[in-house]
Design an enzyme around this catalytic site. Structure first.
Site, PDB file in Angstrom:
ATOM      1  N   ASP A 123       0.674 -23.508  85.361  1.00 27.01           N
ATOM      2  CA  ASP A 123       2.121 -23.462  85.174  1.00 27.01           C
ATOM      3  C   ASP A 123       2.617 -22.366  84.235  1.00 27.01           C
ATOM      4  OD1 ASP A 123       1.205 -25.972  86.136  1.00 27.01           O
ATOM      5  OD2 ASP A 123       3.080 -26.928  85.559  1.00 27.01           O
ATOM      6  N   SER A 482       8.561 -31.361  86.453  1.00 30.90           N
ATOM      7  CA  SER A 482       7.322 -30.900  87.047  1.00 30.90           C
ATOM      8  C   SER A 482       7.625 -30.311  88.410  1.00 30.90           C
ATOM      9  CB  SER A 482       6.350 -32.071  87.199  1.00 30.90           C
ATOM     10  OG  SER A 482       5.296 -31.746  88.083  1.00 30.90           O
TER      11      SER A 482
END
Length: 575
Positions: A123, A482
């Site tokens: 990420d 997320s």
């Protein structure tokens, strides 16, 4: 390689100790006169996305050696959102993007490297590496860390959401089921096998032209990823010889291409943070309106979890980013330069000639799938785009929603607000049954300056895993989500509450209405009575004067530096 103009050679000539220090590290006299290549990765034991990167770096080193350079390995290990769920560790996650970028800048600046190879999977490390490439602007190439293997029954690690909710409710789950999940939820190294932020950003690196064609989401346990890594090591030497730097690759047109691919595959909302922040390093501004404009017209053809059915490994088998580019070639800037030293158009032609688009379809057949199951033909796309930018009296600068992962019945909704000043409070309310169907949960003071902009995955998963609430309850926050988030989740509300944005003055009992098609998000009532836009503005002003903004707790170190200076989420939340 003959004829390379070496930056490293001029600095070596300034100070004899430079060569002595390198030879004291294991280099010899022939090594120090070769082009010097920084191999920078996030290898470490922190999570499955990084634990294998030493193998990729080793292959990259071989490629550099083969083509006449000398590689040196440096590491700045990254961290994982999944390990930070439910505690204050989540607050430092987005700030780690800046820390990793800064450390790569440190490693890349104390020596005049001739070129740089970057490798990461996940990420924050992928955008950190791309930011650093733009900042340093020396010849660079990126190696994606690839995809994890699927879990049992083609599941992902996000079975954790269901496990977590049921664990907190007595009698709903047994120890055997919990243990079985822990042993199978992450079956290999690589990025989690849904199109979350990690997988999205690997795709963005390739779409920007910074990774070799076809390398994003290559299965982390197959031979292909090692081959891509070796080729990247060879290719960096060509980029050095030709003086091809990131600013020649990551142009405004390349970023537009990346947003088009993001829209088509149904990528994570966090790309609206990361792409503008990367672009900023190159002096390019990406506005939220640009994302929205592109999502209005690009067909959503990626049938990939969580906005679709299939996993990232299957997406790669189906042709991955290059096949999506091939289908959308009439929409893309095909003349942009890439790390191959060729244009995007030339790359697609060579992939077709090399049979890349057909080679891996047999792996799909192992799962009983065909390419069109995973990457839809353009004419079969049921909608355009995958994310939207909403604006209104709650979010004057904007807010982001991934409608591709939202039930159509929840794409417009009016409901009573339930307001919480932290995710922990909201999560507890969901788990304890305090939220009613149809309500809109508001979580504030979780923006970049509020608390570092943590993700709200625990709460969104608790909602969708609760049959009483799923499909009826929405969430609005100045925090982020997320990339795996499902449901009616509206985030990045800007200005954020901690910066005095209107979200700070919404109260439990207010009526909120949003409409994704119309791109609106507003408070439209309070106390059971509808109010006009002017009345809402006056109400917010009165509440601001009466209650003010909740002070943030004292902080220190990186989190203090980040929360003191972070930009708006609409500007990428960097500093």
């Amino acid at each position: 390689m003959d004829g390379i103009k070496q930056k490293s050679a001029s600095e070596r000539a300034l100070w004899a100790q430079f060569d002595a220090l390198q030879m004291g590290s294991g280099w010899d006299e022939d090594d120090v006169i070769k082009p010097q290549i920084l191999i920078e990765d996030v290898y470490g034991d922190s999570h499955p996305g990084s634990t294998h990167l030493n193998r990729l770096a080793e292959q990259a080193k071989f490629g550099v050696f083969e083509t006449g350079g000398f590689p040196a390995q440096f590491h700045t290990t990254d961290i994982c959102d999944g390990c930070a769920q439910g505690h204050n560790g989540m607050n430092i996650i987005l700030a780690s993007r800046e820390a990793i970028c800064d450390m790569v800048e440190v490693h890349g600046s104390f020596i005049s490297w001739d070129g740089m190879v970057l490798s990461s999977s996940c990420d924050k490390s992928v955008p950190a590496h791309l930011k650093a490439a733009g900042r340093l602007n020396i010849p660079a190439i990126f190696i994606p860390g690839g995809s994890m293997r699927p879990g049992p029954g083609m599941t992902t690690s996000l079975v954790a959401g269901n496990i977590s909710l049921r664990t907190k409710r007595a009698g709903e789950i047994g120890d055997v089921e919990i243990r079985d999940y822990k042993l199978t939820g992450c079956p290999s190294c690589g990025a989690c096998t849904f199109l979350g932020t990690a997988s999205t950003m690997q795709c963005m690196a390739e779409a920007l032209g910074m990774a070799l064609p076809g390398s994003a989401l290559s299965p982390a346990t197959m031979r292909d990823i090692l081959s891509y890594s070796r080729r990247a090591g060879r290719k960096i030497m060509e980029l050095v010889a030709r003086g091809i730097t990131p600013d020649k690759i990551m142009t405004k047109e390349a970023f537009i291409n990346a947003i088009i691919i993001h829209s088509a595959i149904g990528g994570s909302t966090n790309a609206t943070l990361h792409l503008p922040s990367i672009a900023r390093e190159l002096g390019i501004q990406l506005t939220p309106e640009l994302f929205d404009e592109i999502n209005h017209k690009i067909p959503h053809i990626g049938n990939i979890n969580p906005g679709g059915e299939h996993l990232t490994e299957s997406f790669w088998f189906a042709g991955g980013v290059p096949y999506v580019q091939f289908l959308l070639k009439d929409q893309l800037h095909l003349d942009v330069l890439t790390v191959t030293g060729k244009t995007l158009g030339e790359n697609l032609w060579e992939l077709q000639r090399d049979n890349f688009f057909e080679r891996n379809l047999g792996y799909l057949a192992n799962y009983g799938l065909k390419r069109e199951d995973v990457i839809l033909p353009v004419e079969k796309a049921e909608e355009t785009g995958s994310i939207a930018i909403l604006k209104g009296n709650i979010a004057p600068e904007g807010a982001v929603v991934k409608y591709a992962a939202c039930d159509r019945g929840m794409r417009s909704h009016k409901g009573v607000a339930r307001v919480y000043n932290s995710e922990e409070e909201a999560f507890a309310a969901v788990v304890d049954g305090q939220i009613n169907p149809g309500e809109i949960i508001v979580i504030r003071y979780e923006g970049p300056r509020g608390s570092g902009m943590p993700e709200m995955l625990m709460t969104t998963e608790a909602i969708v895993c609760d049959t009483r609430l799923n499909g009826t309850v929405s969430l609005v926050t100045d925090g982020r989500f997320s990339g795996a988030t499902r449901g009616a989740a509206i985030g990045h509300v800007s200005p954020e509450a901690a910066a005095g944005g209107p979200l700070a003055f919404v109260e439990t009992g207010d009526m909120i209405e949003y409409d994704i098609e119309k791109r609106t998000l507003n408070v439209v009532g309070t106390g059971g009575q509808e109010i006009s836009p002017g009345e809402a503005e006056k109400m917010f002003a009165e509440r601001k004067e009466k209650n003010g903004i909740i002070p943030r707790p004292p902080r220190k170190g990186l989190l203090k530096r980040y929360t003191d200076s972070a930009l708006s989420a609409m500007e990428g939340a960097g500093y």
